[in-house]
Write a protein that holds these residues in place. Structure first.
Motif, mmCIF file in Angstrom:
data_model
loop_
_atom_site.group_PDB
_atom_site.id
_atom_site.type_symbol
_atom_site.label_atom_id
_atom_site.label_comp_id
_atom_site.label_asym_id
_atom_site.label_seq_id
_atom_site.Cartn_x
_atom_site.Cartn_y
_atom_site.Cartn_z
ATOM 1 N N GLY A 111 0.859 -1.202 -0.110
ATOM 2 C CA GLY A 111 0.059 0.185 0.171
ATOM 3 C C GLY A 111 0.894 1.234 -0.055
ATOM 4 O O GLY A 111 0.675 2.339 -0.648
ATOM 5 N N LYS A 112 1.995 1.243 0.840
ATOM 6 C CA LYS A 112 2.738 2.494 0.871
ATOM 7 C C LYS A 112 3.553 2.558 -0.625
ATOM 8 O O LYS A 112 3.491 3.670 -0.830
ATOM 9 C CB LYS A 112 3.798 2.194 1.965
ATOM 10 C CG LYS A 112 3.329 2.235 3.303
ATOM 11 C CD LYS A 112 4.253 2.235 4.456
ATOM 12 C CE LYS A 112 3.856 2.355 5.758
ATOM 13 N NZ LYS A 112 4.670 2.002 6.951
ATOM 14 N N GLU A 113 3.672 1.533 -0.956
ATOM 15 C CA GLU A 113 4.574 1.503 -2.367
ATOM 16 C C GLU A 113 3.639 2.044 -3.550
ATOM 17 O O GLU A 113 4.057 2.887 -4.298
ATOM 18 C CB GLU A 113 5.345 0.159 -2.742
ATOM 19 C CG GLU A 113 6.767 -0.118 -1.990
ATOM 20 C CD GLU A 113 7.133 -1.495 -2.377
ATOM 21 O OE1 GLU A 113 6.602 -2.248 -3.017
ATOM 22 O OE2 GLU A 113 8.098 -1.905 -1.594
ATOM 23 N N ALA A 114 2.434 1.567 -3.439
ATOM 24 C CA ALA A 114 1.595 2.027 -4.390
ATOM 25 C C ALA A 114 1.191 3.626 -4.090
ATOM 26 O O ALA A 114 1.021 4.417 -5.266
ATOM 27 C CB ALA A 114 0.175 1.266 -4.149
ATOM 28 N N LYS A 115 1.144 4.036 -2.956
ATOM 29 C CA LYS A 115 0.883 5.476 -2.667
ATOM 30 C C LYS A 115 2.179 6.119 -3.188
ATOM 31 O O LYS A 115 1.944 7.189 -3.908
ATOM 32 C CB LYS A 115 0.735 5.692 -1.036
ATOM 33 C CG LYS A 115 -0.757 5.218 -0.881
ATOM 34 C CD LYS A 115 -1.044 5.642 0.944
ATOM 35 C CE LYS A 115 -2.335 5.263 1.265
ATOM 36 N NZ LYS A 115 -2.328 5.443 2.736
ATOM 37 N N ALA A 116 3.143 5.742 -2.961
ATOM 38 C CA ALA A 116 4.400 6.443 -3.512
ATOM 39 C C ALA A 116 4.518 6.422 -4.757
ATOM 40 O O ALA A 116 5.046 7.607 -5.304
ATOM 41 C CB ALA A 116 5.618 5.739 -2.870
ATOM 42 N N MET A 117 4.097 5.284 -5.396
ATOM 43 C CA MET A 117 4.193 5.230 -7.035
ATOM 44 C C MET A 117 3.295 6.310 -7.595
ATOM 45 O O MET A 117 3.360 6.844 -8.435
ATOM 46 C CB MET A 117 4.107 3.826 -7.469
ATOM 47 C CG MET A 117 4.197 3.612 -8.772
ATOM 48 S SD MET A 117 4.154 1.766 -9.511
ATOM 49 C CE MET A 117 5.389 1.026 -8.688
ATOM 50 N N ALA A 118 1.900 6.206 -6.974
ATOM 51 C CA ALA A 118 1.038 7.218 -7.427
ATOM 52 C C ALA A 118 1.500 8.601 -7.180
ATOM 53 O O ALA A 118 1.146 9.493 -8.019
ATOM 54 C CB ALA A 118 -0.339 7.034 -6.574
ATOM 55 N N ALA A 119 2.017 9.011 -6.163
ATOM 56 C CA ALA A 119 2.342 10.298 -6.094
ATOM 57 C C ALA A 119 3.451 10.634 -6.865
ATOM 58 O O ALA A 119 3.470 11.760 -7.513
ATOM 59 C CB ALA A 119 3.045 10.522 -4.294
#
Length: 163
Positions: free
Chosen positions: A82-90
């Motif tokens: 989830g954190k990686e997905a948020k970082a990737m989205a950002a």
């Protein structure tokens, strides 16, 4: 002597003889030994069953602990994803915003160049039109005397600027 004629007497005598033979041959000891051996075997089986139960409880506790660890690890993996997905989205959002801003800047620069070029073209056209209009007006109204006067004034202006 009637007592010897009753069947109960003979049953009692035979019973006591039987008991005497049993004690004489030590059958009671063999039965006791067999029962003791059976009791020992049952006790060993109970002890073995108890140790197997304790071992099974330990294995069950170990598997439950491992299951808890696996569940925690799975939760950690999900949280990390989830954190990686948020970082990737950002990061993707930031990159898209930068690209959008770059393209907007390019478009604004292109529009500014087009405006400058259009303004230059309009000025050139206006100058050409003014020159053409001036030529036609001058050609229509210019006389030889006025032309000589204008040439003399131009030469005098040039002399004063050069000195």
């Amino acid at each position: 002597m009637d007592i010897f004629a009753t069947p109960e007497f003979w049953v009692a005598v035979s019973f006591f003889l039987f008991l005497a033979l049993v004690f004489y041959f030590g059958v009671h000891k063999k039965i006791a030994t067999a029962l003791d051996a059976r009791a020992d075997a049952i006790a060993r089986e109970l002890n073995e069953a108890q140790s197997l139960r304790e071992e099974a409880e330990k294995v069950l506790a170990d598997y439950r602990r491992k299951q808890g660890d696996a569940a925690k690890e799975a939760d950690d993996i999900v949280a990390l994803a989830g954190k990686e997905a948020k970082a990737m989205a950002a990061e993707t959002s930031r990159a898209m915003k930068e690209q959008f801003e770059r393209r907007m800047k390019q478009a604004e620069d292109k529009i500014a160049r087009a405006e400058t070029e259009a303004l230059r073209d309009v000025r050139a056209a206006a100058a050409d039109a003014a020159v053409a209009a001036a030529q036609s007006v001058i050609a229509g109204k210019l006389t030889a005397e006025t032309a000589d006067t204008l040439i003399t004034q131009g030469i005098d202006t040039l002399k004063s600027k050069l000195n």
